[in-house]
Scaffold this active site. Structure first.
Site, PDB file in Angstrom:
ATOM      1  N   LYS A   1       0.842  -1.196   0.000  1.00 44.98           N
ATOM      2  CA  LYS A   1       0.000   0.000   0.000  1.00 44.98           C
ATOM      3  C   LYS A   1       0.884   1.255   0.000  1.00 44.98           C
ATOM      4  O   LYS A   1       0.709   2.166  -0.786  1.00 44.98           O
ATOM      5  CB  LYS A   1      -0.917  -0.027   1.221  1.00 44.98           C
ATOM      6  CG  LYS A   1      -1.830   1.175   1.307  1.00 44.98           C
ATOM      7  CD  LYS A   1      -2.811   1.060   2.461  1.00 44.98           C
ATOM      8  CE  LYS A   1      -3.528   2.378   2.641  1.00 44.98           C
ATOM      9  NZ  LYS A   1      -4.484   2.403   3.726  1.00 44.98           N
TER      10      LYS A   1
ATOM     11  N   GLU B   1      10.413  -4.514   4.897  1.00 45.51           N
ATOM     12  CA  GLU B   1      10.592  -5.915   4.491  1.00 45.51           C
ATOM     13  C   GLU B   1      10.263  -6.095   3.009  1.00 45.51           C
ATOM     14  O   GLU B   1      11.010  -6.713   2.244  1.00 45.51           O
ATOM     15  CB  GLU B   1       9.657  -6.836   5.303  1.00 45.51           C
ATOM     16  CG  GLU B   1       9.916  -6.858   6.789  1.00 45.51           C
ATOM     17  CD  GLU B   1       9.035  -5.873   7.555  1.00 45.51           C
ATOM     18  OE1 GLU B   1       8.828  -4.743   7.049  1.00 45.51           O
ATOM     19  OE2 GLU B   1       8.568  -6.224   8.656  1.00 45.51           O
TER      20      GLU B   1
ATOM     21  N   GLY C   1      -5.004  -1.680   4.879  1.00 52.80           N
ATOM     22  CA  GLY C   1      -4.193  -2.820   4.422  1.00 52.80           C
ATOM     23  C   GLY C   1      -4.873  -4.155   4.664  1.00 52.80           C
ATOM     24  O   GLY C   1      -4.958  -5.002   3.781  1.00 52.80           O
ATOM     25  N   ARG C   2      -5.390  -4.348   5.879  1.00 56.11           N
ATOM     26  CA  ARG C   2      -5.966  -5.667   6.196  1.00 56.11           C
ATOM     27  C   ARG C   2      -7.359  -5.853   5.614  1.00 56.11           C
ATOM     28  O   ARG C   2      -7.971  -6.903   5.781  1.00 56.11           O
ATOM     29  CB  ARG C   2      -5.942  -5.905   7.705  1.00 56.11           C
ATOM     30  CG  ARG C   2      -6.614  -4.827   8.529  1.00 56.11           C
ATOM     31  CD  ARG C   2      -6.240  -4.949  10.005  1.00 56.11           C
ATOM     32  NE  ARG C   2      -6.804  -3.875  10.790  1.00 56.11           N
ATOM     33  CZ  ARG C   2      -6.228  -2.690  10.979  1.00 56.11           C
ATOM     34  NH1 ARG C   2      -5.085  -2.417  10.382  1.00 56.11           N
ATOM     35  NH2 ARG C   2      -6.793  -1.776  11.731  1.00 56.11           N
TER      36      ARG C   2
ATOM     37  N   GLU D   1      -4.621  -5.737  15.934  1.00 56.53           N
ATOM     38  CA  GLU D   1      -4.461  -4.674  14.950  1.00 56.53           C
ATOM     39  C   GLU D   1      -5.783  -3.939  14.686  1.00 56.53           C
ATOM     40  O   GLU D   1      -5.797  -2.721  14.599  1.00 56.53           O
ATOM     41  CB  GLU D   1      -3.876  -5.202  13.636  1.00 56.53           C
ATOM     42  CG  GLU D   1      -3.627  -4.082  12.624  1.00 56.53           C
ATOM     43  CD  GLU D   1      -2.546  -4.377  11.611  1.00 56.53           C
ATOM     44  OE1 GLU D   1      -1.450  -4.796  12.007  1.00 56.53           O
ATOM     45  OE2 GLU D   1      -2.787  -4.184  10.416  1.00 56.53           O
TER      46      GLU D   1
ATOM     47  N   HIS E   1      -5.943 -32.802  17.578  1.00 53.74           N
ATOM     48  CA  HIS E   1      -4.825 -33.603  18.102  1.00 53.74           C
ATOM     49  C   HIS E   1      -3.738 -32.727  18.691  1.00 53.74           C
ATOM     50  O   HIS E   1      -2.618 -33.184  18.889  1.00 53.74           O
ATOM     51  CB  HIS E   1      -4.284 -34.509  16.994  1.00 53.74           C
ATOM     52  CG  HIS E   1      -5.326 -35.456  16.488  1.00 53.74           C
ATOM     53  ND1 HIS E   1      -5.570 -36.674  17.074  1.00 53.74           N
ATOM     54  CD2 HIS E   1      -6.247 -35.319  15.502  1.00 53.74           C
ATOM     55  CE1 HIS E   1      -6.572 -37.268  16.442  1.00 53.74           C
ATOM     56  NE2 HIS E   1      -7.005 -36.465  15.486  1.00 53.74           N
TER      57      HIS E   1
ATOM     58  N   LYS F   1       8.674  -0.743  14.632  1.00 50.66           N
ATOM     59  CA  LYS F   1       9.296  -0.388  13.353  1.00 50.66           C
ATOM     60  C   LYS F   1      10.385   0.660  13.561  1.00 50.66           C
ATOM     61  O   LYS F   1      11.469   0.575  12.986  1.00 50.66           O
ATOM     62  CB  LYS F   1       8.254   0.213  12.401  1.00 50.66           C
ATOM     63  CG  LYS F   1       7.342  -0.791  11.735  1.00 50.66           C
ATOM     64  CD  LYS F   1       6.508  -0.071  10.671  1.00 50.66           C
ATOM     65  CE  LYS F   1       5.280  -0.868  10.300  1.00 50.66           C
ATOM     66  NZ  LYS F   1       4.341  -0.133   9.453  1.00 50.66           N
TER      67      LYS F   1
HETATM   68  O1  LIG Z   1       1.019  -2.710   2.253  1.00 43.30           O
HETATM   69  P1  LIG Z   1       2.112  -2.117   3.063  1.00 43.30           P
HETATM   70  O2  LIG Z   1       2.097  -0.625   3.052  1.00 43.30           O
HETATM   71  O3  LIG Z   1       3.461  -2.651   2.619  1.00 43.30           O
HETATM   72  O4  LIG Z   1       1.904  -2.529   4.574  1.00 43.30           O
HETATM   73  C1  LIG Z   1       1.915  -3.869   4.986  1.00 43.30           C
HETATM   74  C2  LIG Z   1       1.267  -4.062   6.322  1.00 43.30           C
HETATM   75  O5  LIG Z   1       1.922  -3.323   7.346  1.00 43.30           O
HETATM   76  C3  LIG Z   1       0.976  -2.791   8.266  1.00 43.30           C
HETATM   77  O6  LIG Z   1       0.890  -1.429   8.039  1.00 43.30           O
HETATM   78  C4  LIG Z   1       1.390  -2.954   9.702  1.00 43.30           C
HETATM   79  O7  LIG Z   1       1.744  -4.244  10.007  1.00 43.30           O
HETATM   80  C5  LIG Z   1      -0.324  -3.505   7.903  1.00 43.30           C
HETATM   81  O8  LIG Z   1      -1.446  -2.842   8.332  1.00 43.30           O
HETATM   82  C6  LIG Z   1      -0.176  -3.618   6.436  1.00 43.30           C
HETATM   83  O9  LIG Z   1      -1.075  -4.534   5.897  1.00 43.30           O
END
Ligand SMILES: O=P(O)(O)OC[C@H]1O[C@](O)(CO)[C@@H](O)[C@@H]1O
Length: 494
Positions: A129, A135, A189-190, A288, A319, A444
């Site tokens: 987003k 990462e 995002g979620r 979250e 199990h 972060k």
């Molecule tokens: O889509 P992006 O901006 O890379 O963010 C990835 C994820 O990191 C967060 O901002 C925090 O973990 C989530 O809400 C989001 O889905």
């Protein structure tokens, strides 16, 4: 005009329902109907995915692309993975390019994802987003390196595409803006699996018509949620039950237990919509979406909110952790069953089909939780006195059962939307903001401080400073023993 900026701490509208609205629907953000923009991107995805699936979109060396690696994390990863996995067996005959998901910044994840892939025939979809997530961006740069090392820098245009709200950064990264698929600030995002975040990878895998069915299923639930009286409204009822279990009965967790392997990634996706955080001051476990410590107005909550979600497909979970659910702590359970299996098997001579065997457990478990087994019943079965306490089941343990007619794209869309709206219902009742996630920020920024330290220690031999005693000791130890690849000796990508 209706104020759609219900995510008030980020000044954002919350409009993921617009992502699956019919073309003629009007849904406004800041006075502008967003539905035409949504469909413009959907049409672009349809066209692009058909080019790739038909082999008309070729890579830098003229070969068709047969593998897709989606790079993204959190909401840019878990939702698409859940839907992809749910449909994998049902639509195996449609599955065109293979599908890999790269989320973790751990180089092991990169190595595993590209093992056996050829850059010449691979398409990388970078999903972020913000296009700033550390990462994802390092993984994207790593795969860009993998492609350009093999095919030259121009190959990026044919082998890398992006999904983002930040098209400026996409272009800066080197991806052709024509190969970027937009979404918007008003999609959390979620809650983004119905945007290009999920729609592009899923269309590449299964074709756009499948994704349309998925969106339709979600949209039907949106309409149900909007117009059905509360006493028959599925997300409202489920949300109320959750609030009752958490805030009135004090049960902190919820187990999500699908009796179908196809939903193995459903609990992880719902977990992200409710990622656990830890507030040491109050030992509060939070999430979250809903595990906030304060109300939407910033006042500390005088009650617990949010659930700790976990789960495994049945019967596997039976199990492992069901022992605790039956006789230990009370964990409200969501049982999810399917009437018609994606993979029917009935062996000659067996009492029931394989799916009936699975579903026998689906029907039995909620009864065991609800009614338990009393000491009297055990006595009548001649159980010895010393074992009676061990074999007694208290019962009165809550669960809900959802029975889906089948697990196709449409039903998967319905399931997703039911849980999304349920989260919102809970959040509204608790009076919290279910759509921000400030709790992920501190970790972060501390990681960025560590990153700087690692760089200065590795490159200039600087000693560790500015951290607490424990972290200083750990970092010093880490720097002492780990062998690192120097810039002139880059880490090989297999
Ligand atoms: O889509 P992006 O901006 O890379 O963010 C990835 C994820 O990191 C967060 O901002 C925090 O973990 C989530 O809400 C989001 O889905």
């Amino acid at each position: 005009m209706l104020n759609t900026q219900i995510n008030s701490t980020e000044n954002r509208s919350v409009l993921h329902v617009a992502l699956r609205a019919p073309r003629d629907k009007v849904i406004c953000s800041d006075g502008k109907n967003v539905v035409p923009e949504v469909w413009k991107v959907l049409d672009k995805i349809k066209e692009f995915s058909e080019l790739v699936r038909s082999g008309s979109w070729v890579g830098a060396t003229g070969k068709a692309l047969k593998d897709v690696v989606a790079v993204g994390i959190g909401g840019s990863f878990l939702g698409p993975l859940f839907v992809h996995t749910a449909l994998q067996t049902d639509l195996i005959f449609l599955l065109k390019p293979s599908y890999e998901n790269l989320a973790n910044v751990d180089p092991i994840d990169v190595a595993r994802n590209i093992a056996g892939l050829d850059p010449e025939t691979t398409l990388v979809v970078v999903v972020s987003k913000t296009f700033t997530t550390a990462e994802t961006m390092l993984n994207a740069r790593t795969l860009r390196e993998w492609i350009t090392a093999a095919l030259g820098p121009k190959a990026v245009a044919k082998h890398m595409v992006a999904v983002s709200t930040n098209l400026t950064l996409v272009e800066k990264f080197g991806i052709d803006p024509n190969n970027a698929f937009a979404f918007w600030d008003w999609v959390g995002g979620r809650y983004s699996v119905c945007s290009a975040v999920g729609v592009l990878p899923l269309s590449l895998q299964y074709g756009f018509s499948v994704v349309e069915k998925f969106l339709k299923g979600a949209s039907i639930i949106d309409q149900h949620f909007y117009s059905t009286p509360f006493e028959k409204n599925i997300p409202v009822l489920l949300g109320l039950l959750s609030v009752w279990n958490v805030s009135f009965l004090g049960y902190p967790a919820r187990a999500i237990l699908p009796y179908t392997q196809a939903l193995e990634k459903f609990a992880p996706h719902i977990q992200q919509a409710s990622m656990p955080l830890y507030f040491p001051s109050r030992l509060r476990v939070s999430m979250e979406s809903n595990g906030k410590g304060v109300s939407i107005d910033g006042v500390r909550l005088p009650f617990e909110a949010g659930e700790i979600d976990f789960g495994e497909p049945g019967t596997n979970g039976q199990h492992s952790f069901y022992q605790l659910i039956h006789q230990g702590r009370v964990i409200p359970c969501d049982f999810i069953g399917v009437v018609k299996s994606q993979q029917p098997v009935y062996l000659k001579g067996e009492v029931v089909s394989n799916h009936d065997e699975l579903m026998s457990n689906f029907f039995a478990q909620p009864d065991a939780l609800a009614y338990g087994k009393t000491a009297e019943q055990l006595l009548s079965e001649n159980v010895s006195q010393n074992l009676i306490p061990h074999k007694t089941f208290t019962g009165n343990r809550p669960s809900i059962s959802l029975l889906l007619p089948s697990l196709n794209a449409y039903n998967v869309g319905q399931l997703l939307a039911i849980y999304e709206h349920r989260v919102a219902v809970e959040g509204f009742i608790w009076g919290i903001n279910s759509f921000d996630q400030w709790g992920v920020e501190l970790g972060k920024s501390l990681a960025s401080q560590v990153r700087k330290q690692l760089n200065s220690s590795r490159t200039k031999g600087e000693s560790v400073k500015g951290f607490n005693f424990s972290t200083t000791a750990l970092l010093s130890r880490y720097l002492e023993v780990l062998e690192i690849p120097l810039p002139d000796k880059p880490l090989s990508l297999l």
